[in-house]
Scaffold this motif. Structure first.
Motif, PDB file in Angstrom:
ATOM      1  N   THR A 202       6.716  51.016 -31.932  1.00  0.00           N
ATOM      2  CA  THR A 202       6.360  50.092 -33.000  1.00  0.00           C
ATOM      3  C   THR A 202       5.040  50.488 -33.645  1.00  0.00           C
ATOM      4  O   THR A 202       4.894  50.457 -34.874  1.00  0.00           O
TER       5      THR A 202
ATOM      6  N   ILE B 103       4.827  51.321 -37.675  1.00  0.00           N
ATOM      7  CA  ILE B 103       4.062  50.501 -38.620  1.00  0.00           C
ATOM      8  C   ILE B 103       2.784  51.177 -39.108  1.00  0.00           C
ATOM      9  O   ILE B 103       2.147  50.678 -40.038  1.00  0.00           O
TER      10      ILE B 103
ATOM     11  N   ASN C   8      12.437  50.792 -36.410  1.00  0.00           N
ATOM     12  CA  ASN C   8      12.279  51.391 -37.733  1.00  0.00           C
ATOM     13  C   ASN C   8      13.143  50.673 -38.776  1.00  0.00           C
ATOM     14  O   ASN C   8      12.695  50.355 -39.879  1.00  0.00           O
TER      15      ASN C   8
ATOM     16  N   TRP D 261      11.686  47.100 -39.523  1.00  0.00           N
ATOM     17  CA  TRP D 261      10.417  47.130 -40.248  1.00  0.00           C
ATOM     18  C   TRP D 261      10.609  47.541 -41.711  1.00  0.00           C
ATOM     19  O   TRP D 261      10.165  46.861 -42.632  1.00  0.00           O
TER      20      TRP D 261
END
Length: 211
Positions: free
Chosen positions: A14, A18, A164, A167
């Motif tokens: 993560t 991000i 992925n 997000w």
């Protein structure tokens, strides 16, 4: 496979997903200019690239990038050249004479990037990114158990792909709400120019980075 191990991997993945990088810039460029579907095509290209990197890591082929300075250099320069090419293409599109742009119909204007092109842009942006390769060579093996490593590997790759997908899908949906931006020629020109310079910057940074 232990759930704590999977949770730890998801946390690390993560942070990677991000963090600012070419993926976010590509989505931010594609969606206002070519629509939501093209943005999702970018995202599916990212997902496919993770499976490519993960499979190469499982097969041990990616180890060549670590063992051979020449192989790493060639791979790194290919990635840098591709990012710069996306940047230059965006700049050329931004600075195209306005008269040429006015000849396009609203449908043509909205579909400047095809779904297929958007998918391959997302795929190649990640496949040719040595930083993603290094993640799958350095961090990825740390989470794999000695036994049944192949099936465990694909569980982790799928977890990374899911993070992925969530997000960047959220990013696509958010950006697509700003529909009024895509009808302004000035905003379109600014967006393409900004994305172009940022991609060239990413490419230059990657090309000058040390192994």
């Amino acid at each position: 496979m232990d759930s704590i191990n999977i949770a730890a991997f998801i946390f690390v993945a993560t942070l990677l997903v991000i963090s600012p990088g070419p993926n976010g810039v590509l989505v931010a460029k594609t969606v206002p200019l070519s629509g939501r579907r093209a943005g999702f095509a970018n995202v599916w290209g990212f997902v496919a690239a993770f499976y490519v990197h993960g499979t190469l890591s499982v097969l041990g082929i990616s180890v060549l990038l670590v063992q051979s300075a020449q192989a790493f250099f060639v791979f790194k320069m290919l990635g840098a050249a591709y990012l710069c090419w996306i940047g230059f293409r965006a700049l050329m599109s931004a600075w195209r004479p306005k008269a040429n742009c006015s000849k396009l119909s609203p449908v043509e204007e909205k579909n400047l990037v095809s779904i297929r092109t958007a998918f391959f842009e997302g795929l190649l942006t990640n496949v040719l990114n040595p930083k993603v390769s290094m993640f799958y060579l350095a961090a990825f093996p740390q989470f794999l158990p000695v036994e049944d490593s192949a099936s465990s590997a694909y569980i982790l790759i799928s977890a990374h792909a899911a993070v992925n997908l969530l997000w960047f899908s959220a990013m696509v949906i958010l950006i697509s709400q700003l529909k009024t931006l895509s009808i302004s020629h000035k905003v379109s020109k600014w967006l393409k120019s900004s994305a172009g310079f940022i991609f060239i910057g990413f490419g230059a940074k990657l090309g000058l980075s040390q192994p």
